[in-house]
Design a protein around this motif. Sequence first.
Motif, PDB file in Angstrom:
ATOM      1  N   ALA A  51      -6.728  -0.038  -1.026  1.00  0.00           N
ATOM      2  CA  ALA A  51      -6.926  -1.487  -1.053  1.00  0.00           C
ATOM      3  C   ALA A  51      -8.359  -1.838  -1.408  1.00  0.00           C
ATOM      4  O   ALA A  51      -9.273  -1.013  -1.295  1.00  0.00           O
ATOM      5  CB  ALA A  51      -6.554  -2.078   0.310  1.00  0.00           C
ATOM      6  N   GLY A  52      -8.551  -3.092  -1.826  1.00  0.00           N
ATOM      7  CA  GLY A  52      -9.869  -3.563  -2.221  1.00  0.00           C
ATOM      8  C   GLY A  52     -10.787  -3.779  -1.028  1.00  0.00           C
ATOM      9  O   GLY A  52     -10.460  -4.516  -0.093  1.00  0.00           O
ATOM     10  N   LEU A  75      -0.639   8.376  -0.157  1.00  0.00           N
ATOM     11  CA  LEU A  75      -1.291   7.142  -0.584  1.00  0.00           C
ATOM     12  C   LEU A  75      -0.260   6.131  -1.061  1.00  0.00           C
ATOM     13  O   LEU A  75       0.749   6.501  -1.663  1.00  0.00           O
ATOM     14  CB  LEU A  75      -2.296   7.415  -1.708  1.00  0.00           C
ATOM     15  CG  LEU A  75      -3.479   8.332  -1.372  1.00  0.00           C
ATOM     16  CD1 LEU A  75      -4.323   8.562  -2.621  1.00  0.00           C
ATOM     17  CD2 LEU A  75      -4.340   7.737  -0.262  1.00  0.00           C
ATOM     18  N   ILE A  76      -0.530   4.862  -0.797  1.00  0.00           N
ATOM     19  CA  ILE A  76       0.252   3.753  -1.326  1.00  0.00           C
ATOM     20  C   ILE A  76      -0.669   2.990  -2.271  1.00  0.00           C
ATOM     21  O   ILE A  76      -1.705   2.462  -1.833  1.00  0.00           O
ATOM     22  CB  ILE A  76       0.733   2.807  -0.213  1.00  0.00           C
ATOM     23  CG1 ILE A  76       1.607   3.550   0.798  1.00  0.00           C
ATOM     24  CG2 ILE A  76       1.482   1.608  -0.795  1.00  0.00           C
ATOM     25  CD1 ILE A  76       1.921   2.736   2.056  1.00  0.00           C
ATOM     26  N   LEU A  77      -0.335   2.956  -3.547  1.00  0.00           N
ATOM     27  CA  LEU A  77      -1.228   2.282  -4.482  1.00  0.00           C
ATOM     28  C   LEU A  77      -0.451   1.462  -5.505  1.00  0.00           C
ATOM     29  O   LEU A  77       0.758   1.608  -5.667  1.00  0.00           O
ATOM     30  CB  LEU A  77      -2.174   3.274  -5.155  1.00  0.00           C
ATOM     31  CG  LEU A  77      -1.598   4.475  -5.907  1.00  0.00           C
ATOM     32  CD1 LEU A  77      -1.270   4.085  -7.339  1.00  0.00           C
ATOM     33  CD2 LEU A  77      -2.582   5.618  -5.911  1.00  0.00           C
ATOM     34  N   PHE A  78      -1.194   0.610  -6.205  1.00  0.00           N
ATOM     35  CA  PHE A  78      -0.599  -0.347  -7.134  1.00  0.00           C
ATOM     36  C   PHE A  78      -1.276  -0.207  -8.497  1.00  0.00           C
ATOM     37  O   PHE A  78      -2.382  -0.726  -8.696  1.00  0.00           O
ATOM     38  CB  PHE A  78      -0.747  -1.769  -6.576  1.00  0.00           C
ATOM     39  CG  PHE A  78      -0.155  -1.913  -5.195  1.00  0.00           C
ATOM     40  CD1 PHE A  78       1.215  -2.080  -5.028  1.00  0.00           C
ATOM     41  CD2 PHE A  78      -0.956  -1.838  -4.071  1.00  0.00           C
ATOM     42  CE1 PHE A  78       1.769  -2.182  -3.758  1.00  0.00           C
ATOM     43  CE2 PHE A  78      -0.417  -1.935  -2.798  1.00  0.00           C
ATOM     44  CZ  PHE A  78       0.953  -2.103  -2.644  1.00  0.00           C
ATOM     45  N   ILE A 114       2.410  10.261  -3.396  1.00  0.00           N
ATOM     46  CA  ILE A 114       1.673   9.100  -3.896  1.00  0.00           C
ATOM     47  C   ILE A 114       2.726   8.052  -4.220  1.00  0.00           C
ATOM     48  O   ILE A 114       3.487   8.200  -5.173  1.00  0.00           O
ATOM     49  CB  ILE A 114       0.849   9.446  -5.150  1.00  0.00           C
ATOM     50  CG1 ILE A 114      -0.177  10.540  -4.848  1.00  0.00           C
ATOM     51  CG2 ILE A 114       0.157   8.186  -5.696  1.00  0.00           C
ATOM     52  CD1 ILE A 114      -0.824  11.133  -6.099  1.00  0.00           C
ATOM     53  N   TYR A 115       2.814   7.028  -3.394  1.00  0.00           N
ATOM     54  CA  TYR A 115       3.770   5.942  -3.629  1.00  0.00           C
ATOM     55  C   TYR A 115       3.111   4.920  -4.555  1.00  0.00           C
ATOM     56  O   TYR A 115       2.064   4.364  -4.207  1.00  0.00           O
ATOM     57  CB  TYR A 115       4.152   5.268  -2.313  1.00  0.00           C
ATOM     58  CG  TYR A 115       4.700   6.196  -1.258  1.00  0.00           C
ATOM     59  CD1 TYR A 115       6.035   6.591  -1.274  1.00  0.00           C
ATOM     60  CD2 TYR A 115       3.894   6.689  -0.235  1.00  0.00           C
ATOM     61  CE1 TYR A 115       6.548   7.444  -0.300  1.00  0.00           C
ATOM     62  CE2 TYR A 115       4.384   7.539   0.740  1.00  0.00           C
ATOM     63  CZ  TYR A 115       5.715   7.913   0.706  1.00  0.00           C
ATOM     64  OH  TYR A 115       6.211   8.763   1.676  1.00  0.00           O
ATOM     65  N   THR A 163      -4.031  -5.348  -9.855  1.00  0.00           N
ATOM     66  CA  THR A 163      -4.176  -6.671  -9.266  1.00  0.00           C
ATOM     67  C   THR A 163      -2.795  -7.251  -9.044  1.00  0.00           C
ATOM     68  O   THR A 163      -1.800  -6.753  -9.582  1.00  0.00           O
ATOM     69  CB  THR A 163      -5.007  -7.595 -10.176  1.00  0.00           C
ATOM     70  OG1 THR A 163      -5.293  -8.821  -9.484  1.00  0.00           O
ATOM     71  CG2 THR A 163      -4.258  -7.920 -11.467  1.00  0.00           C
ATOM     72  N   ARG A 164      -2.713  -8.314  -8.253  1.00  0.00           N
ATOM     73  CA  ARG A 164      -1.407  -8.939  -8.018  1.00  0.00           C
ATOM     74  C   ARG A 164      -0.882  -9.595  -9.287  1.00  0.00           C
ATOM     75  O   ARG A 164      -1.621 -10.254 -10.012  1.00  0.00           O
ATOM     76  CB  ARG A 164      -1.508  -9.974  -6.898  1.00  0.00           C
ATOM     77  CG  ARG A 164      -1.654  -9.383  -5.520  1.00  0.00           C
ATOM     78  CD  ARG A 164      -1.643 -10.470  -4.464  1.00  0.00           C
ATOM     79  NE  ARG A 164      -2.748 -11.404  -4.652  1.00  0.00           N
ATOM     80  CZ  ARG A 164      -2.717 -12.686  -4.323  1.00  0.00           C
ATOM     81  NH1 ARG A 164      -1.616 -13.215  -3.819  1.00  0.00           N
ATOM     82  NH2 ARG A 164      -3.769 -13.450  -4.506  1.00  0.00           N
TER      83      ARG A 164
END
Length: 214
Positions: free
Chosen positions: A68-69, A117-120, A38-39, A124-125
């Motif tokens: 992503a949204g 997975l790539i998540l933030f 999980i990045y 939000t930005r």
Amino acid sequence: MRDLMAKLASVAIMMFARALTAARAIWHETGLPPRQSIYFANHSSHGDFVLIWAVLPPWLRERARPVAGAEYWLKSKLTTFIGRDVFDALLIERDPAARTQDPVDQMATALGDGSSLILFPEGTRNQTEARLLPFKSGLYHLACRRPDVALVPVWINNLNRVMPKGEFVPIPLVCTVTFGEPMHLRAQETKDEFIARTEAALLGLAPSSTDNDA
């Protein structure tokens, strides 16, 4: 034909991203991340996941899916093709009232299928002067569901300068993508402790203000 178009588009996007940013991966001293990871990264641009995806070696990239949204990537035929076909993005409804699935369930299912997975975690930005916005709780709940999957902090540097807010023409700049030491949820670790530790791990990868201005 659609699969071929998606493959050609992925190669074109990767080459464009690398040419524009001269993207360079900086790996942790322990080596490349585990095959399934999980990045989790800082988020300042719509291109963030593209840069992470582009610098991964092929055998890691092939299973990495950006989270992503849905409202952004399903807004047109072109973005739907790029999101679903090119990147195989895991599309999440960010509006709780519009959701038909729980986002953590979606992510846990994708991990169960063998994806990375790539998540933030900021959600939000980040358009503020702060280096990092407070993390949402999703990363913690996902780690609770899949404590066996490595959590890899990733700091993206300079991409917000490549495409400044309000500008339409990218500015070529060297970007780095720094991968930290893989982490796992600790036994009996609380949500607040986990969030503080993961935020600190990510900030620990950020360059100093002097380096960033150089």
